[in-house]
Scaffold this motif. Structure first.
Motif, short mmCIF file in Angstrom:
data_model
loop_
_atom_site.label_atom_id
_atom_site.label_comp_id
_atom_site.label_asym_id
_atom_site.label_seq_id
_atom_site.Cartn_x
_atom_site.Cartn_y
_atom_site.Cartn_z
N GLU A 134 55.96 18.15 -25.53
CA GLU A 134 54.43 17.73 -26.34
C GLU A 134 54.54 17.65 -27.72
O GLU A 134 53.48 16.87 -28.42
N LYS A 135 55.38 18.44 -28.30
CA LYS A 135 55.18 18.68 -29.73
C LYS A 135 55.43 17.36 -30.57
O LYS A 135 56.58 16.66 -30.37
N ILE A 136 54.55 17.10 -31.44
CA ILE A 136 54.72 16.05 -32.43
C ILE A 136 55.18 16.66 -33.78
O ILE A 136 56.22 16.37 -34.21
N PHE A 137 54.56 17.46 -34.09
CA PHE A 137 54.69 18.43 -35.28
C PHE A 137 54.02 19.53 -35.41
O PHE A 137 52.62 19.51 -34.60
N HIS A 138 54.34 20.50 -36.02
CA HIS A 138 53.25 21.70 -36.52
C HIS A 138 53.09 22.07 -37.90
O HIS A 138 54.24 21.62 -38.62
N ARG A 150 49.24 22.79 -34.55
CA ARG A 150 50.01 22.18 -33.58
C ARG A 150 49.52 20.91 -33.01
O ARG A 150 48.61 20.86 -32.54
N PHE A 151 50.16 19.83 -33.50
CA PHE A 151 49.83 18.57 -32.88
C PHE A 151 50.86 18.30 -31.87
O PHE A 151 51.90 18.05 -31.98
N HIS A 152 50.10 17.72 -30.69
CA HIS A 152 50.93 17.49 -29.52
C HIS A 152 50.34 16.16 -29.03
O HIS A 152 49.35 15.65 -29.13
N TYR A 169 45.28 18.56 -30.78
CA TYR A 169 45.98 19.73 -31.61
C TYR A 169 45.51 21.10 -31.37
O TYR A 169 44.33 21.35 -30.72
N HIS A 170 46.16 22.02 -31.60
CA HIS A 170 45.57 23.46 -31.40
C HIS A 170 45.58 24.06 -32.83
O HIS A 170 46.33 23.81 -33.75
N THR A 171 44.88 24.88 -33.01
CA THR A 171 44.54 25.93 -34.04
C THR A 171 44.90 27.20 -33.91
O THR A 171 44.65 27.85 -32.95
#
Length: 197
Positions: A134-138, A150-152, A169-171
């Motif tokens: 899922e990871k695009i970038f963190h 965390r952008f997914h 995204y998550h924070t």
């Protein structure tokens, strides 16, 4: 200005001006003008009678808006790298029009929460996740190594609705538990290829 920064600046000015300005001349010019946020040094041009103006900034200057622009540019590049050559042409326009502005807003809002000294230490991870990751970038703190955002992108396949890419995204505020939705893009009824393929 700190001594190491001053010495580095002297070397840089000497190299850029091909020795036309010596460190002593630079020091005298700076001291004569007194402290200023931005000092300007005039250097005689070797090719014409005109004067070139070289500007340098104090070490303490930090352009928050420029930092955010650079983060957004990196975020866009990481996203396109993740999509790869098979997925990017299909979703690029919708991603640019719908999802990217929301990513920009999330980055700008997060940057506004950090003091300048902490903001300087934030960086985007170098590689997106491949395959089905899922990871695009963190966005992380370089000093602590801890993630901030965390952008997914997740593949969703609701019954009889085809495949969708859900961007979120998550924070660190809630220990990355909540999904902050950025939007979804429809793929097709067929299974999408792996990321970065």
């Amino acid at each position: 200005m700190r001594s190491w920064a001053r010495k580095s600046l002297f070397v840089l000015i000497s190299v850029l001006t091909f020795g036309l300005v010596t460190p002593t001349q630079l020091l005298n010019a700076v001291n004569a003008e007194g402290p200023a946020e931005r000092d300007v040094l005039e250097v005689p041009s070797s090719k014409s009678g005109f004067t070139q103006v070289h500007e340098y900034r104090e070490e303490s200057e930090f352009d928050r808006e420029e930092f955010v622009r650079e983060m957004i540019t990196s975020a866009k590049l990481q996203s396109y790298q993740k999509f790869g050559s098979k997925i990017k042409p299909v979703i690029e326009n919708e991603f640019r029009d719908v999802i990217l502005p929301k990513i920009e807003m999330a980055i700008a809002e997060t940057a506004a929460l950090f003091p300048e000294n902490d903001l300087k230490n934030l960086a985007i991870t170098e590689f997106p996740g491949a395959g089905v990751s899922e990871k695009i970038f963190h966005i992380k703190n370089r000093l602590t190594g801890k993630d901030i955002l965390r952008f997914h992108v997740r593949r969703d396949n609701p019954p009889q609705a085809g495949y969708w890419f859900n961007f979120h995204y998550h924070t660190y505020h809630d220990e990355f538990q909540a999904h902050h939705d950025l939007g979804s893009i429809y793929w097709d009824k067929n299974t999408p290829p792996n990321w970065m393929s």
